[in-house]
Design a protein around this motif. Structure first.
Motif, PDB file in Angstrom:
ATOM      1  N   THR A  38       0.830  -1.209   0.000  1.00 13.71           N
ATOM      2  CA  THR A  38       0.000   0.000   0.000  1.00 13.71           C
ATOM      3  C   THR A  38       0.863   1.257   0.000  1.00 13.71           C
ATOM      4  O   THR A  38       0.577   2.225  -0.714  1.00 13.71           O
ATOM      5  CB  THR A  38      -0.937   0.011   1.222  1.00 13.71           C
ATOM      6  N   ARG A  39       1.937   1.236   0.788  1.00 10.23           N
ATOM      7  CA  ARG A  39       2.819   2.400   0.831  1.00 10.23           C
ATOM      8  C   ARG A  39       3.592   2.567  -0.474  1.00 10.23           C
ATOM      9  O   ARG A  39       3.779   3.682  -0.954  1.00 10.23           O
ATOM     10  CB  ARG A  39       3.795   2.289   2.012  1.00 10.23           C
ATOM     11  N   ILE A  40       4.031   1.454  -1.038  1.00 13.91           N
ATOM     12  CA  ILE A  40       4.708   1.530  -2.337  1.00 13.91           C
ATOM     13  C   ILE A  40       3.740   2.078  -3.378  1.00 13.91           C
ATOM     14  O   ILE A  40       4.094   2.933  -4.194  1.00 13.91           O
ATOM     15  CB  ILE A  40       5.231   0.152  -2.775  1.00 13.91           C
ATOM     16  N   ALA A  41       2.500   1.617  -3.331  1.00 15.92           N
ATOM     17  CA  ALA A  41       1.489   2.056  -4.293  1.00 15.92           C
ATOM     18  C   ALA A  41       1.269   3.563  -4.218  1.00 15.92           C
ATOM     19  O   ALA A  41       1.156   4.236  -5.242  1.00 15.92           O
ATOM     20  CB  ALA A  41       0.176   1.321  -4.028  1.00 15.92           C
ATOM     21  N   ALA A  42       1.205   4.086  -3.003  1.00 16.55           N
ATOM     22  CA  ALA A  42       0.985   5.521  -2.832  1.00 16.55           C
ATOM     23  C   ALA A  42       2.137   6.342  -3.404  1.00 16.55           C
ATOM     24  O   ALA A  42       1.942   7.449  -3.910  1.00 16.55           O
ATOM     25  CB  ALA A  42       0.794   5.849  -1.351  1.00 16.55           C
ATOM     26  N   GLU A  43       3.341   5.780  -3.351  1.00 16.02           N
ATOM     27  CA  GLU A  43       4.522   6.502  -3.840  1.00 16.02           C
ATOM     28  C   GLU A  43       4.624   6.475  -5.360  1.00 16.02           C
ATOM     29  O   GLU A  43       4.922   7.495  -5.981  1.00 16.02           O
ATOM     30  CB  GLU A  43       5.781   5.890  -3.229  1.00 16.02           C
ATOM     31  N   VAL A  44       4.399   5.306  -5.978  1.00  9.74           N
ATOM     32  CA  VAL A  44       4.661   5.157  -7.418  1.00  9.74           C
ATOM     33  C   VAL A  44       3.405   5.259  -8.275  1.00  9.74           C
ATOM     34  O   VAL A  44       3.508   5.241  -9.504  1.00  9.74           O
ATOM     35  CB  VAL A  44       5.387   3.828  -7.716  1.00  9.74           C
ATOM     36  N   GLY A  45       2.228   5.349  -7.648  1.00 10.30           N
ATOM     37  CA  GLY A  45       1.010   5.513  -8.426  1.00 10.30           C
ATOM     38  C   GLY A  45       0.547   4.255  -9.130  1.00 10.30           C
ATOM     39  O   GLY A  45      -0.029   4.323 -10.220  1.00 10.30           O
ATOM     40  N   VAL A  46       0.801   3.103  -8.520  1.00 13.11           N
ATOM     41  CA  VAL A  46       0.367   1.817  -9.057  1.00 13.11           C
ATOM     42  C   VAL A  46      -0.484   1.142  -7.991  1.00 13.11           C
ATOM     43  O   VAL A  46      -0.169   1.198  -6.799  1.00 13.11           O
ATOM     44  CB  VAL A  46       1.570   0.921  -9.419  1.00 13.11           C
ATOM     45  N   ASP A  47      -1.574   0.504  -8.391  1.00 18.93           N
ATOM     46  CA  ASP A  47      -2.448  -0.153  -7.443  1.00 18.93           C
ATOM     47  C   ASP A  47      -1.682  -1.203  -6.632  1.00 18.93           C
ATOM     48  O   ASP A  47      -0.823  -1.914  -7.173  1.00 18.93           O
ATOM     49  CB  ASP A  47      -3.612  -0.815  -8.189  1.00 18.93           C
ATOM     50  N   SER A  48      -1.991  -1.291  -5.340  1.00 21.32           N
ATOM     51  CA  SER A  48      -1.250  -2.206  -4.472  1.00 21.32           C
ATOM     52  C   SER A  48      -1.395  -3.666  -4.903  1.00 21.32           C
ATOM     53  O   SER A  48      -0.455  -4.457  -4.755  1.00 21.32           O
ATOM     54  CB  SER A  48      -1.710  -2.048  -3.017  1.00 21.32           C
TER      55      SER A  48
END
Length: 220
Positions: A38-48
């Motif tokens: 979820t945190r990676i998704a928020a940073e790179v703009g890709v769904d978790s």
């Protein structure tokens, strides 16, 4: 985490992995030990869920309620992408773009080691560009073999792209990074990657016109 050196990934997944790697490196530098999809998704703009699916191709799965171990995941991605190995390369076309690539030390952490440049201009041959010596084309095969070159970077005018690609292949180099707008043909067993700055400009200009058009309509 398992050995993923021979895993064949879908190209969209492969293109996203460096985004994840860059964020993981930032986290490690900040002494973060674990990260969720979820945190990676928020940073790179890709769904978790997409991130989890991408990493599952490499047999990587996070721990419940903890996520992924940052340092281990960063190391695994770097190794899989080939960024932790040295890949000797030559640049053919020592003009402005070729010179910029030879001077770009930011490529080194990603394993790209440019060992020589090549050109047909007598005024350029024998000079150093950002510490990289430029040679005449008739020495391509010799230097490629002597320096164990695996990648040829094409930065010539587009009308010479295929001719240069053929020379690179004749020199025994099996990977070509093509920066010209011309699509090149390669032989069986040779890898080609086309990176056209002009194509990306065309997409950006088109989207910019659409944004400006919508803004103009909103302002009426």
């Amino acid at each position: 985490m398992s050995d993923t050196s021979l895993t064949q990934l879908p190209e969209p997944t492969l293109r996203r992995l460096p985004w994840y790697l860059a964020f993981l490196t930032t986290l490690r530098h900040s002494d973060v030990e674990y990260v969720s999809s979820t945190r990676i998704a928020a940073e790179v703009g890709v769904d978790s869920s997409q991130i989890a699916k991408d990493l599952s191709f490499l047999n990587i799965r996070g721990k419940t309620r903890i996520g992924y171990e940052v340092a281990a995941l960063e190391q695994t991605l770097r190794a899989f992408l080939g960024f932790d190995a040295r890949h000797n390369a030559v640049v053919v076309g020592a003009g402005s773009l070729g010179t910029a690539l030879m001077a770009d030390r930011g490529l080194h952490p990603y394993g790209l080691n440019i060992v020589a440049g090549f050109d047909t201009d007598p005024a350029v041959i024998g000079t150093d560009k950002a510490g990289v010596r430029v040679y005449s084309m008739d020495r391509l095969r010799e230097i490629a073999r002597r320096r164990d070159v695996t990648i040829g970077i094409v930065t010539v005018p587009f009308e010479f792209a295929q001719e240069v690609a053929d020379q690179i292949m004749d020199a025994g180099i099996n990977a070509i990074w093509n920066f010209t707008p011309r699509r090149i043909s390669v032989r069986k067993g040779v890898v080609a990657q086309n990176t056209s700055l002009y194509s990306h400009l065309a997409v950006m200009y088109n989207r910019l016109r659409n944004v400006e058009g919508k803004n103009g309509e909103d302002g009426r």
